[in-house]
Every structure is written in structure tokens, then in C-alpha cells.
Design an enzyme around this catalytic site. Structure first.
Site, mmCIF file in Angstrom:
data_model
loop_
_atom_site.group_PDB
_atom_site.id
_atom_site.type_symbol
_atom_site.label_atom_id
_atom_site.label_comp_id
_atom_site.label_asym_id
_atom_site.label_seq_id
_atom_site.Cartn_x
_atom_site.Cartn_y
_atom_site.Cartn_z
ATOM 1 N N ARG A 116 5.537 -2.472 -24.426
ATOM 2 C CA ARG A 116 6.346 -1.332 -23.945
ATOM 3 C C ARG A 116 5.581 -0.404 -23.000
ATOM 4 O O ARG A 116 5.958 0.749 -22.812
ATOM 5 C CB ARG A 116 6.925 -0.530 -25.101
ATOM 6 C CG ARG A 116 7.818 -1.351 -25.996
ATOM 7 C CD ARG A 116 8.869 -0.494 -26.656
ATOM 8 N NE ARG A 116 9.840 -1.337 -27.308
ATOM 9 C CZ ARG A 116 9.758 -1.738 -28.582
ATOM 10 N NH1 ARG A 116 8.738 -1.341 -29.318
ATOM 11 N NH2 ARG A 116 10.668 -2.511 -29.091
ATOM 12 N N LYS A 138 6.758 1.711 -8.021
ATOM 13 C CA LYS A 138 7.788 0.673 -8.049
ATOM 14 C C LYS A 138 7.093 -0.631 -8.428
ATOM 15 O O LYS A 138 6.154 -1.051 -7.755
ATOM 16 C CB LYS A 138 8.440 0.509 -6.679
ATOM 17 C CG LYS A 138 9.548 1.497 -6.423
ATOM 18 C CD LYS A 138 10.274 1.133 -5.137
ATOM 19 C CE LYS A 138 11.419 2.082 -4.868
ATOM 20 N NZ LYS A 138 12.068 1.815 -3.563
ATOM 21 N N GLU A 180 4.896 -1.017 8.082
ATOM 22 C CA GLU A 180 5.226 0.032 7.099
ATOM 23 C C GLU A 180 4.682 1.396 7.554
ATOM 24 O O GLU A 180 5.294 2.421 7.308
ATOM 25 C CB GLU A 180 4.671 -0.307 5.710
ATOM 26 C CG GLU A 180 5.441 -1.375 4.945
ATOM 27 C CD GLU A 180 6.774 -0.892 4.340
ATOM 28 O OE1 GLU A 180 7.131 0.289 4.486
ATOM 29 O OE2 GLU A 180 7.471 -1.732 3.735
ATOM 30 N N LYS A 229 4.542 9.885 1.647
ATOM 31 C CA LYS A 229 5.111 9.137 0.516
ATOM 32 C C LYS A 229 4.999 9.932 -0.790
ATOM 33 O O LYS A 229 5.955 9.995 -1.566
ATOM 34 C CB LYS A 229 4.430 7.771 0.368
ATOM 35 C CG LYS A 229 4.985 7.028 -0.835
ATOM 36 C CD LYS A 229 4.993 5.548 -0.734
ATOM 37 C CE LYS A 229 5.818 4.984 -1.903
ATOM 38 N NZ LYS A 229 5.874 3.552 -1.933
ATOM 39 N N GLU A 239 14.348 7.299 -7.105
ATOM 40 C CA GLU A 239 15.206 6.975 -5.952
ATOM 41 C C GLU A 239 16.681 7.299 -6.180
ATOM 42 O O GLU A 239 17.568 6.488 -5.930
ATOM 43 C CB GLU A 239 15.041 5.485 -5.603
ATOM 44 C CG GLU A 239 15.470 5.188 -4.181
ATOM 45 C CD GLU A 239 15.098 3.790 -3.721
ATOM 46 O OE1 GLU A 239 13.887 3.500 -3.632
ATOM 47 O OE2 GLU A 239 16.005 3.009 -3.448
ATOM 48 N N ARG A 243 14.240 9.534 -1.987
ATOM 49 C CA ARG A 243 13.326 8.389 -1.861
ATOM 50 C C ARG A 243 13.919 7.249 -1.038
ATOM 51 O O ARG A 243 13.199 6.409 -0.501
ATOM 52 C CB ARG A 243 12.884 7.909 -3.252
ATOM 53 C CG ARG A 243 11.798 6.845 -3.186
ATOM 54 C CD ARG A 243 11.104 6.607 -4.503
ATOM 55 N NE ARG A 243 10.112 5.565 -4.343
ATOM 56 C CZ ARG A 243 9.193 5.270 -5.232
ATOM 57 N NH1 ARG A 243 9.112 5.939 -6.351
ATOM 58 N NH2 ARG A 243 8.315 4.302 -5.002
ATOM 59 N N ASN A 247 13.241 3.457 2.553
ATOM 60 C CA ASN A 247 13.813 2.128 2.786
ATOM 61 C C ASN A 247 14.264 1.948 4.233
ATOM 62 O O ASN A 247 14.992 0.996 4.541
ATOM 63 C CB ASN A 247 15.002 1.889 1.845
ATOM 64 C CG ASN A 247 14.567 1.892 0.397
ATOM 65 O OD1 ASN A 247 13.452 1.478 0.080
ATOM 66 N ND2 ASN A 247 15.415 2.383 -0.493
ATOM 67 N N HIS A 250 14.688 -1.465 5.782
ATOM 68 C CA HIS A 250 14.537 -2.442 4.707
ATOM 69 C C HIS A 250 15.800 -3.219 4.343
ATOM 70 O O HIS A 250 15.700 -4.298 3.769
ATOM 71 C CB HIS A 250 13.985 -1.759 3.446
ATOM 72 C CG HIS A 250 12.500 -1.507 3.522
ATOM 73 N ND1 HIS A 250 11.925 -0.718 4.497
ATOM 74 C CD2 HIS A 250 11.478 -1.944 2.749
ATOM 75 C CE1 HIS A 250 10.621 -0.680 4.310
ATOM 76 N NE2 HIS A 250 10.316 -1.416 3.257
ATOM 77 N N HIS A 254 14.986 -7.055 3.958
ATOM 78 C CA HIS A 254 15.062 -7.837 2.718
ATOM 79 C C HIS A 254 15.971 -9.047 2.885
ATOM 80 O O HIS A 254 15.664 -10.136 2.391
ATOM 81 C CB HIS A 254 15.553 -6.961 1.561
ATOM 82 C CG HIS A 254 14.474 -6.085 1.009
ATOM 83 N ND1 HIS A 254 14.720 -5.112 0.069
ATOM 84 C CD2 HIS A 254 13.150 -6.038 1.249
ATOM 85 C CE1 HIS A 254 13.578 -4.509 -0.232
ATOM 86 N NE2 HIS A 254 12.617 -5.052 0.477
ATOM 87 N N HIS A 267 6.467 -9.256 5.190
ATOM 88 C CA HIS A 267 7.347 -8.122 4.874
ATOM 89 C C HIS A 267 7.336 -7.097 6.016
ATOM 90 O O HIS A 267 8.382 -6.624 6.469
ATOM 91 C CB HIS A 267 6.906 -7.479 3.555
ATOM 92 C CG HIS A 267 7.723 -6.274 3.203
ATOM 93 N ND1 HIS A 267 9.084 -6.345 2.982
ATOM 94 C CD2 HIS A 267 7.386 -4.961 3.060
ATOM 95 C CE1 HIS A 267 9.547 -5.136 2.706
ATOM 96 N NE2 HIS A 267 8.538 -4.277 2.756
#
Ligand code: GLY
Length: 359
Positions: A116, A138, A180, A229, A239, A243, A247, A250, A254, A267
């Protein structure tokens, strides 16, 4: 040279160190940060081959992960968890991610779910992971049809960014990281950082030094990106709103990565194509002026980037976009430039998206 930034979310607080320290010093820092803890160090194959001798890790505490996005899968996730069990890691122990974004994401996900949740430390070795994925918590693994579809928000205990790793990063991967980096130039106004960083101008003026990997300039560039950031993550860790600006580029990226099975484009390259794509659309739809559109395209071109030749299939791209985490009902969310260094969220219906992809 060393810069330290702080992340402070509702449940955690940690420091990000950006430096050009020796590897001996980095090794010491990792040892200090994990003192008294059993550890599982997940290291990328490439980083293992190049740098294992420079660190004092015992082979027993290592899990070597092959390189490539396709390794960020549930089989490797289970192997990491099993290795942690074999080593007898308890809730008090720690995982360390030493590699690029793939290693960071899967290790973070394993740490967040093992018993956990146990500590993990990010030691990014690529520019892309330094300026983005190692910071902000993330974590994820992929399924074939959907990138990062299984994951958590789970902050690391510390992030050590050492720019010496960039010396062995090949040109393509370095440029991918710059994809990025460039993203931040287009969203600076949204981030609400204390003072103006003028990142757009910095990236325009310092292009040559950046491409030559001049250390002080690189540290400054990473610091600027992470100032933005961390300001965003401190305000909206999960997000739910702000946030999403991270993206930018993105949604298209993606989908492009997925239809090409993560093989054809890195990427960062996909993000750059996504930025060209959405800048063009924003200009056509009069969200931005011609002069800002030109400045933006020129900034991307200055780093040698070009728009994607139209060899993608709009239907295929669209069917992947529908499965994106950013999709809401039938609508697909895009982060669209709307003013100088500013973006906004736009939700488009399927018909509008198809028309966008065909335009
Ligand atoms: N890579 C985008 C984010 O961390 O939110």
C-alpha cells in the site's frame, strides 16, 4: 553547481536537487537519503552498462529493466514487486528509480502499490525525465492500446537530477527531452510562478548553448522548467484543473505513439508533433495571432523540429484519442494556445475532432 527546489502538495513535501556533482557525491547522497532502509534499485539496462561501476550498489539490490516504452508493462511491474518481496522490503523501505521516464514511472507505480505504498526516490538520467516525469508524482504502466492507463499520483521522497548523465545521452534522446522543455515555454503564463522567467525568450536566445549541453545553461533550463512544473503541481497535484496545462501537445502525441506502438517516435518527438499540430489549428481558428504563431513555429524549428508529414490516419488517431484519460464522455480535451505563453482547455465533439484531424 547545485540548485534545490521544493514540492509541497497536500500530503507530501520533498526537495529536487539539480546539480553537476560527481557521481561519487551522488552515490553518497543516495546512500544518505536511504540510510537505514532496505532498498530495491530499479536501473535501466543502458544506465547499468554505462554507470554501474560508478556507484556502490550491490548487485543483489538491483533490478535491471530493459530499455523502451514497451517495458513499462504489468509483467515487469509484477517482477519488480516480486523482487521487493524476495529482498524482504517492508513498509519502511525504499525503491530507487535510476533511469529515464520508463524506469521512473514503473518504479513509482510499484512503490505506490507495494504494501500500500513505500518510499521511492527518483534519479532521472534523461533530459525528458529530468524536466517532466521524475517530478510531480505521476506513476504508471501501459497497456498496448493505452499509455499510462494504470497508475497513481504518488510523490517521491526526493529527486536527484545530475546533468552529467546527459553527456552520454544520444542526440535523439536529448532532442526528445527538449520537446518537453519547449512545452513549458508555451504555458508559462498559466503556471503563475512568482516572477516572469521569460522561458520562451531564454530558449530562443540560448539555443546554441543548450544544444551544446553547456552545463550552467542546462542547469538553468531544467530549473526554469521545474519552477513552472512545481508551481503547477503545488496547486493541483491530482490534475483536477490547472495541471492539465502540462498536457500541452499530449493529446495528439499519445495517440501518435500508440498507433505507432511506441516504436516510431520518441515521446518528446510526438509531443513536438502535437505542438505543431495544435498551434496550426489554434491559428486557423484564430485563437492566436499570426505573429505569435510564427514566433512559436520558429522556436520549434530553431531546435531542428519539423511538423509531421501527414502520414497518419485520422480515423485511427481519433479512435485512440477516445480512450485517452483526458477524454470526457464523447468529447476530447485539447490544451490549445490562446495567447502569448498561455493555453486553455478546449473540449471538442467527435465531429469537430475529425474535422480538425482532416484539416
Ligand atoms: N507530464 C505531465 C504531468 O506531470 O502532469
Amino acid at each position: 553547481m547545485k540548485q534545490v527546489l521544493n514540492v509541497k502538495t497536500d500530503n507530501s513535501e520533498y526537495a529536487i536537487e539539480i546539480s553537476d556533482n560527481s557521481f561519487e557525491k551522488l552515490n553518497k547522497e543516495i546512500n544518505e537519503a536511504t540510510k537505514g532502509q532496505k532498498r530495491l534499485i530499479v536501473i535501466s539496462q543502458k544506465v547499468y552498462n554505462l554507470y554501474y561501476d560508478r556507484f556502490g550498489f550491490s548487485k543483489d539490490e538491483l533490478f535491471v529493466l530493459k530499455d523502451g516504452e514497451k517495458e513499462k508493462n504489468y509483467k515487469n511491474y509484477l517482477k519488480i514487486i516480486n523482487r521487493a518481496l524476495e529482498l524482504g522490503l517492508t513498509r519502511k523501505d525504499v525503491m530507487v528509480a535510476l533511469g529515464g521516464g520508463v524506469v521512473g514511472d514503473i518504479t513509482g507505480f510499484a512503490a505506490s502499490t507495494y504494501m500500500r505504498g513505500i518510499d521511492y526516490i527518483q534519479v532521472p538520467t534523461t533530459l525528458l525525465s529530468a524536466v517532466d516525469s521524475s517530478v510531480g508524482g505521476k506513476t504508471a504502466i501501459d497497456l498496448d492500446e493505452a499509455k499510462n492507463i494504470i497508475g497513481t499520483f504518488y510523490q517521491p521522497k526526493a529527486v536527484f537530477i545530475n546533468i552529467n548523465f546527459l553527456n552520454t545521452l544520444d542526440k535523439r534522446q536529448f532532442l526528445s527531452g527538449l520537446g518537453e522543455v519547449l512545452k513549458y515555454a508555451f504555458i508559462e503564463e498559466n503556471c503563475d510562478y512568482d516572477s516572469a522567467l521569460y522561458l520562451f525568450e531564454f530558449l530562443t536566445l540560448a539555443c546554441e548553448k543548450i544544444l551544446q549541453k553547456e552545463p550552467i545553461t542546462i542547469i538553468r533550463m531544467i530549473e526554469y522548467c521545474l519552477n513552472l512544473k512545481t508551481t503547477v503541481v503545488n496547486q493541483d497535484e491530482k490534475e483536477s484543473g490547472l495541471r492539465k496545462v502540462l498536457n500541452f501537445g499530449h493529446t495528439f502525441a499519445h495517440a501518435l505513439e500508440t498507433i505507432t506502438k511506441y516504436k516510431k517516435y520518441t515521446h518528446g518527438e510526438a509531443v513536438v508533433y502535437g505542438m505543431f499540430f495544435i498551434l496550426n489549428w489554434a491559428y486557423k481558428k484564430e485563437f492566436i495571432t499570426y505573429s505569435y504563431y510564427r514566433l512559436s513555429i520558429e522556436l520549434l524549428e530553431k531546435y531542428g523540429f519539423k511538423p509531421l508529414d501527414k502520414d497518419f490516419l485520422p480515423d485511427k488517431i481519433f479512435s485512440i484519442m477516445k480512450k485517452d484519460k483526458k477524454a470526457v464522455g464523447d468529447n476530447i480535451t485539447f490544451i490549445v494556445p490562446c495567447a502569448k505563453k498561455r493555453v486553455k482547455e478546449v473540449k471538442l465533439s467527435p465531429a469537430e475532432v475529425m474535422s480538425m484531424l482532416n484539416s
